[in-house]
Design a protein around this motif. Structure first.
Motif, PDB file in Angstrom:
ATOM      1  N   PHE A  11      62.081  68.014  31.830  1.00 17.10           N
ATOM      2  CA  PHE A  11      62.081  69.130  32.781  1.00 17.10           C
ATOM      3  C   PHE A  11      60.740  69.875  32.715  1.00 17.10           C
ATOM      4  O   PHE A  11      60.119  70.149  33.748  1.00 17.10           O
ATOM      5  N   ALA A  12      60.292  70.165  31.504  1.00 14.60           N
ATOM      6  CA  ALA A  12      59.039  70.908  31.328  1.00 14.60           C
ATOM      7  C   ALA A  12      57.851  70.100  31.851  1.00 14.60           C
ATOM      8  O   ALA A  12      56.919  70.659  32.434  1.00 14.60           O
ATOM      9  N   GLU A  13      57.899  68.783  31.666  1.00 14.74           N
ATOM     10  CA  GLU A  13      56.793  67.928  32.099  1.00 14.74           C
ATOM     11  C   GLU A  13      56.763  67.806  33.623  1.00 14.74           C
ATOM     12  O   GLU A  13      55.719  67.804  34.245  1.00 14.74           O
ATOM     13  N   MET A  14      57.958  67.746  34.226  1.00 14.12           N
ATOM     14  CA  MET A  14      58.077  67.492  35.658  1.00 14.12           C
ATOM     15  C   MET A  14      57.746  68.721  36.516  1.00 14.12           C
ATOM     16  O   MET A  14      57.102  68.604  37.564  1.00 14.12           O
ATOM     17  N   LEU A  15      58.188  69.869  36.071  1.00 12.04           N
ATOM     18  CA  LEU A  15      58.133  71.073  36.916  1.00 12.04           C
ATOM     19  C   LEU A  15      56.746  71.387  37.496  1.00 12.04           C
ATOM     20  O   LEU A  15      56.630  71.657  38.701  1.00 12.04           O
ATOM     21  N   SER A  23      61.589  72.244  44.832  1.00 10.95           N
ATOM     22  CA  SER A  23      61.269  70.839  45.102  1.00 10.95           C
ATOM     23  C   SER A  23      61.697  69.927  43.957  1.00 10.95           C
ATOM     24  O   SER A  23      61.850  68.722  44.141  1.00 10.95           O
ATOM     25  N   ALA A  24      61.882  70.506  42.794  1.00 10.64           N
ATOM     26  CA  ALA A  24      62.264  69.698  41.621  1.00 10.64           C
ATOM     27  C   ALA A  24      63.781  69.550  41.504  1.00 10.64           C
ATOM     28  O   ALA A  24      64.279  68.962  40.545  1.00 10.64           O
ATOM     29  N   LEU A  25      64.514  70.054  42.484  1.00 17.69           N
ATOM     30  CA  LEU A  25      65.974  70.078  42.343  1.00 17.69           C
ATOM     31  C   LEU A  25      66.604  68.692  42.201  1.00 17.69           C
ATOM     32  O   LEU A  25      67.387  68.457  41.275  1.00 17.69           O
ATOM     33  N   VAL A  26      66.279  67.759  43.110  1.00 15.08           N
ATOM     34  CA  VAL A  26      66.976  66.462  43.078  1.00 15.08           C
ATOM     35  C   VAL A  26      66.717  65.703  41.771  1.00 15.08           C
ATOM     36  O   VAL A  26      67.670  65.267  41.107  1.00 15.08           O
ATOM     37  N   THR A  28      65.910  66.910  38.940  1.00 16.38           N
ATOM     38  CA  THR A  28      66.548  67.668  37.847  1.00 16.38           C
ATOM     39  C   THR A  28      68.056  67.414  37.842  1.00 16.38           C
ATOM     40  O   THR A  28      68.663  67.247  36.775  1.00 16.38           O
ATOM     41  N   LEU A  29      68.653  67.359  39.028  1.00 11.21           N
ATOM     42  CA  LEU A  29      70.090  67.075  39.111  1.00 11.21           C
ATOM     43  C   LEU A  29      70.394  65.677  38.564  1.00 11.21           C
ATOM     44  O   LEU A  29      71.393  65.477  37.861  1.00 11.21           O
ATOM     45  N   LEU A  30      69.519  64.709  38.876  1.00 13.79           N
ATOM     46  CA  LEU A  30      69.752  63.345  38.375  1.00 13.79           C
ATOM     47  C   LEU A  30      69.653  63.296  36.853  1.00 13.79           C
ATOM     48  O   LEU A  30      70.488  62.674  36.194  1.00 13.79           O
ATOM     49  N   TYR A  31      68.653  63.947  36.293  1.00 14.05           N
ATOM     50  CA  TYR A  31      68.521  63.969  34.822  1.00 14.05           C
ATOM     51  C   TYR A  31      69.756  64.619  34.198  1.00 14.05           C
ATOM     52  O   TYR A  31      70.295  64.137  33.208  1.00 14.05           O
ATOM     53  N   ALA A  32      70.186  65.734  34.794  1.00 15.31           N
ATOM     54  CA  ALA A  32      71.342  66.458  34.247  1.00 15.31           C
ATOM     55  C   ALA A  32      72.599  65.607  34.358  1.00 15.31           C
ATOM     56  O   ALA A  32      73.404  65.537  33.421  1.00 15.31           O
ATOM     57  N   GLN A  33      72.754  64.940  35.482  1.00 12.16           N
ATOM     58  CA  GLN A  33      73.941  64.096  35.676  1.00 12.16           C
ATOM     59  C   GLN A  33      73.947  62.930  34.685  1.00 12.16           C
ATOM     60  O   GLN A  33      74.991  62.577  34.127  1.00 12.16           O
ATOM     61  N   ASP A  34      72.772  62.339  34.464  1.00 10.71           N
ATOM     62  CA  ASP A  34      72.685  61.241  33.493  1.00 10.71           C
ATOM     63  C   ASP A  34      73.090  61.729  32.107  1.00 10.71           C
ATOM     64  O   ASP A  34      73.705  61.010  31.333  1.00 10.71           O
ATOM     65  N   GLU A  35      72.740  62.959  31.816  1.00 10.31           N
ATOM     66  CA  GLU A  35      73.030  63.479  30.479  1.00 10.31           C
ATOM     67  C   GLU A  35      74.483  63.918  30.319  1.00 10.31           C
ATOM     68  O   GLU A  35      75.138  63.612  29.328  1.00 10.31           O
ATOM     69  N   VAL A  36      75.014  64.629  31.299  1.00 11.19           N
ATOM     70  CA  VAL A  36      76.352  65.221  31.168  1.00 11.19           C
ATOM     71  C   VAL A  36      77.439  64.293  31.727  1.00 11.19           C
ATOM     72  O   VAL A  36      78.583  64.352  31.297  1.00 11.19           O
ATOM     73  N   GLY A  37      77.070  63.422  32.665  1.00 17.82           N
ATOM     74  CA  GLY A  37      78.040  62.513  33.273  1.00 17.82           C
ATOM     75  C   GLY A  37      78.409  62.938  34.678  1.00 17.82           C
ATOM     76  O   GLY A  37      78.788  62.116  35.494  1.00 17.82           O
ATOM     77  N   PHE A  38      78.342  64.222  34.952  1.00 16.55           N
ATOM     78  CA  PHE A  38      78.583  64.743  36.299  1.00 16.55           C
ATOM     79  C   PHE A  38      78.019  66.166  36.356  1.00 16.55           C
ATOM     80  O   PHE A  38      77.625  66.728  35.330  1.00 16.55           O
ATOM     81  N   LEU A  39      77.999  66.709  37.581  1.00 15.99           N
ATOM     82  CA  LEU A  39      77.384  68.034  37.754  1.00 15.99           C
ATOM     83  C   LEU A  39      78.487  69.097  37.732  1.00 15.99           C
ATOM     84  O   LEU A  39      79.072  69.445  38.756  1.00 15.99           O
ATOM     85  N   SER A  40      78.765  69.550  36.546  1.00 20.71           N
ATOM     86  CA  SER A  40      79.832  70.531  36.336  1.00 20.71           C
ATOM     87  C   SER A  40      79.405  71.906  36.866  1.00 20.71           C
ATOM     88  O   SER A  40      78.219  72.145  37.137  1.00 20.71           O
TER      89      SER A  40
END
Ligand code: FES
Length: 160
Positions: A11-15, A23-26, A28-40
């Motif tokens: 996240f820090a590298e990408m922003l 603009s970093a939303l999509v 970031t959402l993919l990274y978060a989803q990969d980590e948590v399994g879904f977007l809670s």
């Protein structure tokens, strides 16, 4: 809400590469989803805060992209395209075959948590129709037989 050190580093590298935080939303959402399994709800709240967006703005983007989900999914998300090129080359047959084989319908998840099945719109692999995307991998020119062996390969992968 705590993410892993790996997520925080990405996240820090990408922003700084984006002109605005939104603009970093999509990615970031993919990274978060990969980590948590879904977007809670918790993930959505956290990312909205970080990117100076409202939760509604984040949810609107999530609802637009079929690869993003607010519901838990199986380990392997099987997305079967039934748009025009795939349709004329057997996409619906592949979808029905998967549904029968896995015993689930659209957006269903197998009881062992391995597979979620989804019917999706064109995924840009029309030249190799019918196409299926499983997580980040594309599989093309499928037949019911090759789909069977593909599902078996993923099953075997999960048991390793
Ligand atoms: S119509 Fe199926 S990938 Fe384009």
């Amino acid at each position: 809400m705590m993410f892993s050190d790996e997520f925080e580093a990405r996240f820090a590298e990408m922003l700084p590469h984006y002109p605005t935080k939104r603009s970093a939303l999509v990615p970031t959402l993919l990274y978060a989803q990969d980590e948590v399994g879904f977007l809670s709800d918790e993930v959505i709240q956290e990312l909205a805060g970080r990117l100076d967006l409202t939760e509604l703005e984040v949810r609107n983007v999530i609802s637009y992209y079929s690869m993003l989900t607010t519901m838990p999914r199986g380990k392997f998300n099987v997305q079967v395209c039934t748009n025009i090129s795939c349709l004329v080359r057997g996409g619906e047959e592949i979808l029905h075959h998967c549904a029968k084989k896995l015993g689930i319908g659209h957006k269903g998840t197998t009881p062992d948590g391995l597979f979620t099945l989804e019917e999706v719109e064109c995924m840009g692999a029309c030249s190799w129709a019918p196409a299926v995307q499983i997580n980040y991998d594309f599989h093309e020119n499928l037949t019911p037989e090759s789909m069977d062996s593909l599902l078996n390969d993923y099953r075997a992968k999960a048991s390793k």
